[in-house]
Design an enzyme around this catalytic site. Structure first.
Site, mmCIF file in Angstrom:
data_model
loop_
_atom_site.group_PDB
_atom_site.id
_atom_site.type_symbol
_atom_site.label_atom_id
_atom_site.label_comp_id
_atom_site.label_asym_id
_atom_site.label_seq_id
_atom_site.Cartn_x
_atom_site.Cartn_y
_atom_site.Cartn_z
ATOM 1 N N LYS A 1 -36.648 1.022 -19.608
ATOM 2 C CA LYS A 1 -37.403 0.756 -17.616
ATOM 3 C C LYS A 1 -37.422 1.693 -16.423
ATOM 4 O O LYS A 1 -36.045 2.678 -17.218
ATOM 5 C CB LYS A 1 -35.830 -0.956 -17.534
ATOM 6 C CG LYS A 1 -36.638 -1.464 -15.848
ATOM 7 C CD LYS A 1 -38.089 -2.611 -16.474
ATOM 8 C CE LYS A 1 -37.757 -3.429 -15.686
ATOM 9 N NZ LYS A 1 -38.561 -4.015 -15.776
ATOM 10 N N THR B 1 -37.022 -5.256 -21.222
ATOM 11 C CA THR B 1 -36.649 -3.705 -20.354
ATOM 12 C C THR B 1 -36.197 -4.559 -19.141
ATOM 13 O O THR B 1 -35.347 -4.319 -18.161
ATOM 14 C CB THR B 1 -38.043 -3.307 -19.415
ATOM 15 O OG1 THR B 1 -39.847 -4.612 -19.235
ATOM 16 C CG2 THR B 1 -38.538 -3.245 -20.693
ATOM 17 N N HIS C 1 -47.708 28.046 -0.751
ATOM 18 C CA HIS C 1 -47.985 29.284 0.017
ATOM 19 C C HIS C 1 -48.272 29.487 1.704
ATOM 20 O O HIS C 1 -48.100 28.054 2.103
ATOM 21 C CB HIS C 1 -49.637 29.582 -0.921
ATOM 22 C CG HIS C 1 -49.992 30.028 -2.003
ATOM 23 N ND1 HIS C 1 -49.252 30.936 -3.279
ATOM 24 C CD2 HIS C 1 -50.352 29.280 -4.021
ATOM 25 C CE1 HIS C 1 -49.284 30.938 -4.368
ATOM 26 N NE2 HIS C 1 -50.155 29.742 -4.543
#
Length: 284
Positions: free
Chosen positions: A12, A57, A248
């Site tokens: 999960k 899950t 940058h």
């Protein structure tokens, strides 16, 4: 023809958890993003649709909240170990478990020169990171930081790099340097359970101090220097790995406006970006 299932895992992810500890008037706040992954005797679910050994899950998600309620912990590293050990101890069909947690940065608001007991402000993009991994015979614990944004406006160069027909970038002997630090460090036996906060502070402070003070001839050189100093700052880690993307700042062309570029006006961009990686390991 049936082929062979050679690996399998499930779990999960993106379980969002906020825990407030109210044992004293000074409240403690933990805000986590949790992922748990299990490996084990789950092959019948793939081969035959036999789910008898599969822990849902949704059950994993519920377990995260229940263990957060039932256990005291003081750090993200400690909670990640609590979760990993639980799944191994509780389910015999689980052969290995890993828990990855990132922690949001919340800092106490200062009021009248005092840290407030229960009011916080967001500390920005930086996340604290932990990964606990265990099998029936071994265990490891990684700490780290994610999205730690740093920038300095001078004391950085990038020059004398390889020349060929594809190079267009010019040498720079005074450049602005910015990156987003992702770093992982591996804890060793010297990492006491109650010291993770101090370890995190020492390592992060060392990284930032090095970035600020080191005259950089390139990101690679700065990476190694940050790694060396972090290992010196904390004996509880055996190695530290970095991912450093270039963020940058491209000089803006001021000539059409009759103005000179004086290393001052830039376009901020992060795509495409160079990505520098490296791992520094303590000498035995």
């Amino acid at each position: 023809m049936n082929h062979e299932l050679t690996s399998q895992a499930y779990g999960k992810s993106r379980v969002r958890l906020t825990k407030v500890v109210r044992k004293t008037p000074v409240h403690q706040l933990f805000e986590f993003d949790v992922a748990v992954e299990l490996i084990g005797d789950f092959a019948p679910a793939y081969a035959d649709g036999n789910n008898q050994n599969v822990i849902a899950t949704d059950t994993i998600k519920n377990t995260i909240y229940v263990l957060a309620k039932e256990h005291d912990f003081s750090s993200v590293e400690q909670f990640s170990q609590i979760l990993t050990r639980h799944f191994l101890a509780t389910y015999p069909q689980v052969q290995g478990a890993s828990t990855i947690i990132t922690q949001s940065a919340w800092t106490r608001i200062t009021v009248d020169e005092k840290l407030h007991d229960h009011a916080f402000s967001n500390g920005g993009t930086q996340l604290r990171y932990s990964k606990s991994t265990a099998t029936r015979t071994s265990a490891s614990l990684i700490g780290g930081v994610r999205h730690l944004l740093v920038l300095k406006t001078t004391a950085s160069e990038w020059a004398d790099f390889h020349r060929d027909r594809y190079r267009t970038l010019k040498d720079s002997h005074d450049r602005l340097i910015a990156t987003r630090i992702d770093a992982d460090w591996t804890f060793n036996a010297k990492a006491a359970i109650n010291d993770f906060d101090s370890h995190n502070l020492a390592i992060t402070a060392s990284i930032l101090t090095t970035f600020a003070g080191h005259y950089s001839l390139g990101v690679q050189q700065t990476l190694l220097e940050m790694g060396n100093n972090a290992l010196d700052a904390c004996e509880a880690i055996d190695d530290i790995a970095f991912e450093l993307p270039n963020m940058h700042r491209i000089p803006f062309n001021l000539e059409p406006f009759g103005l000179a570029f004086e290393n001052d006006i830039f376009i901020a961009t992060d795509e495409p970006f160079g990505l520098i990686k490296g791992k520094v390991t303590r000498k035995k």
